[in-house]
Design a protein around this motif. Structure first.
Motif, short mmCIF file in Angstrom:
data_model
loop_
_atom_site.label_atom_id
_atom_site.label_comp_id
_atom_site.label_asym_id
_atom_site.label_seq_id
_atom_site.Cartn_x
_atom_site.Cartn_y
_atom_site.Cartn_z
N MET A 122 0.87 -1.27 -0.10
CA MET A 122 -0.09 0.04 0.10
C MET A 122 0.90 1.29 -0.13
SD MET A 122 -3.11 1.20 2.43
CE MET A 122 -3.53 -0.59 2.87
N THR A 123 0.41 2.10 -0.98
CA THR A 123 1.38 3.36 -1.09
C THR A 123 0.99 4.44 0.09
OG1 THR A 123 -0.14 4.69 -2.34
CG2 THR A 123 1.52 3.24 -3.34
N ASN A 124 2.16 5.02 0.53
CA ASN A 124 1.99 6.29 1.39
C ASN A 124 0.56 7.07 1.39
OD1 ASN A 124 4.28 5.58 2.53
ND2 ASN A 124 5.45 7.07 1.36
N LEU A 125 0.31 7.30 0.12
CA LEU A 125 -0.94 8.25 -0.14
C LEU A 125 -2.18 7.34 0.03
CD1 LEU A 125 -1.46 11.17 -0.63
CD2 LEU A 125 -1.22 10.72 -3.25
N THR A 126 -1.94 6.13 -0.42
CA THR A 126 -3.17 5.30 -0.26
C THR A 126 -3.56 4.90 1.11
OG1 THR A 126 -2.52 4.06 -2.31
CG2 THR A 126 -4.29 2.96 -0.77
N GLU A 127 -2.59 4.79 2.04
CA GLU A 127 -2.75 4.56 3.53
C GLU A 127 -3.23 5.96 4.20
OE1 GLU A 127 -2.91 3.52 7.41
OE2 GLU A 127 -2.68 2.25 5.79
N PHE A 128 -2.65 7.15 3.82
CA PHE A 128 -3.21 8.51 4.21
C PHE A 128 -4.57 8.49 3.78
CE2 PHE A 128 -4.21 12.98 3.22
CZ PHE A 128 -4.00 13.40 4.36
N ARG A 164 -6.95 6.43 3.21
CA ARG A 164 -7.62 5.35 4.12
C ARG A 164 -7.92 6.09 5.55
NH1 ARG A 164 -7.15 1.33 7.70
NH2 ARG A 164 -4.88 1.57 7.67
N TRP A 165 -6.83 6.59 6.01
CA TRP A 165 -6.92 7.31 7.36
C TRP A 165 -7.83 8.45 7.12
CZ3 TRP A 165 -5.35 12.18 8.70
CH2 TRP A 165 -5.55 12.39 10.08
N GLU A 166 -7.92 9.34 6.18
CA GLU A 166 -8.64 10.43 6.13
C GLU A 166 -9.89 9.94 5.84
OE1 GLU A 166 -7.78 14.67 3.90
OE2 GLU A 166 -7.64 12.87 2.52
N ASN A 167 -10.23 9.01 5.19
CA ASN A 167 -11.72 8.51 4.95
C ASN A 167 -12.12 8.06 6.35
OD1 ASN A 167 -14.03 7.65 3.58
ND2 ASN A 167 -13.24 5.56 3.76
N GLY A 168 -11.38 7.43 7.06
CA GLY A 168 -11.80 7.08 8.55
C GLY A 168 -12.24 8.37 9.39
N ILE A 169 -11.35 9.33 9.44
CA ILE A 169 -11.75 10.39 10.33
C ILE A 169 -12.86 11.27 9.90
CG2 ILE A 169 -9.48 10.64 11.05
CD1 ILE A 169 -8.95 13.29 9.58
N SER A 170 -13.17 11.02 8.41
CA SER A 170 -14.30 11.76 7.96
C SER A 170 -15.70 11.35 8.49
CB SER A 170 -14.22 11.48 6.33
OG SER A 170 -14.73 10.28 5.89
N ARG A 171 -15.77 9.93 8.96
CA ARG A 171 -17.02 9.31 9.66
C ARG A 171 -16.77 9.88 11.12
NH1 ARG A 171 -15.06 5.29 6.21
NH2 ARG A 171 -13.89 4.23 7.80
N MET A 172 -16.02 10.34 11.63
CA MET A 172 -16.01 10.86 12.82
C MET A 172 -16.93 11.96 12.99
SD MET A 172 -14.96 11.24 15.99
CE MET A 172 -14.90 12.31 17.06
N SER A 231 -10.22 9.45 18.61
CA SER A 231 -10.60 8.85 17.39
C SER A 231 -9.96 9.71 16.24
CB SER A 231 -12.07 8.79 17.15
OG SER A 231 -12.73 9.98 17.32
N LEU A 232 -9.68 11.02 16.41
CA LEU A 232 -9.10 11.85 15.42
C LEU A 232 -7.46 11.61 15.52
CD1 LEU A 232 -11.01 15.23 15.93
CD2 LEU A 232 -11.04 13.72 14.09
N GLY A 233 -7.08 10.93 16.09
CA GLY A 233 -5.44 10.53 16.31
C GLY A 233 -4.71 11.73 17.13
N MET A 234 -5.70 12.56 17.96
CA MET A 234 -4.92 13.53 18.85
C MET A 234 -4.85 12.77 20.26
SD MET A 234 -7.83 16.32 18.22
CE MET A 234 -7.31 17.76 17.25
#
Length: 172
Positions: free
Chosen positions: A1-7, A9-17, A45-48
């Motif tokens: 998985m590329t760095n951007l793909t992983e990013f 995926r994470w960004e999509n996860g926080i969009s559901r927050m 949940s936001l990684g804070m």
């Protein structure tokens, strides 16, 4: 998985927050450990960084937030701690307090906090911010810029960590 793909995926996860509005927060008085649990559910949940009981107690000692009544915290104190937790890695505590005071000078704390949540949730989902003609334009702009600064920092840190992890894997 590329760095951007992983990013992404994470960004999509926080969009559901979903940050809670005032009415969604516990209305009964909570003890400090309960307050920390409620706040950290949203922050982590936001990684804070989570807020510890010691940090909360220090905010009370330094009069950053109002002292609890009979060791129980009310909704307004929970809101202040959520805001402090959200903004503390980007702004100083004094700047956060000044921003809260500025925004609540013309708008009631409940309305101001609920507007913050509307803006934050829209930004997390990469959606347009819902219009609110009753909210002071300069306060709105201050809020949007503050939220964008925090989210940009979070995203940059996450991408940097992903890239660093990828480099470590390649070296092994």
């Amino acid at each position: 998985m590329t760095n951007l793909t992983e990013f992404k995926r994470w960004e999509n996860g926080i969009s559901r927050m979903h940050f809670p509005k005032w009415e969604e927060l516990p209305s009964l008085g909570l003890y400090v450990d309960q307050v920390a649990a409620v706040i950290n559910e949203y922050l982590t949940s936001l990684g804070m960084e989570p807020l510890t009981k010691s940090m909360i107690n220090n905010y009370v000692k330094k009069k950053t937030i109002q002292a609890p009544i009979k060791k129980k915290y009310a909704v307004n104190q929970i809101v202040d701690l959520l805001l402090i937790g959200f903004f503390k890695n980007t702004f100083t505590i004094n700047d956060i307090r000044q921003g809260i005071l500025q925004i609540t000078a013309k708008d009631y704390p409940k309305q101001a906090y609920d507007r913050f949540v509307e803006v934050l949730n829209a930004r997390l989902r990469n959606e347009p911010i819902p219009a609110n003609p009753n909210f002071t334009p300069s306060n709105e702009q201050l809020m949007v810029l503050g939220i964008d600064a925090v989210l940009a920092g979070l995203k940059a840190r996450y991408l940097l960590e992903t890239m660093a992890d990828s480099n470590k894997t390649e070296e092994d």
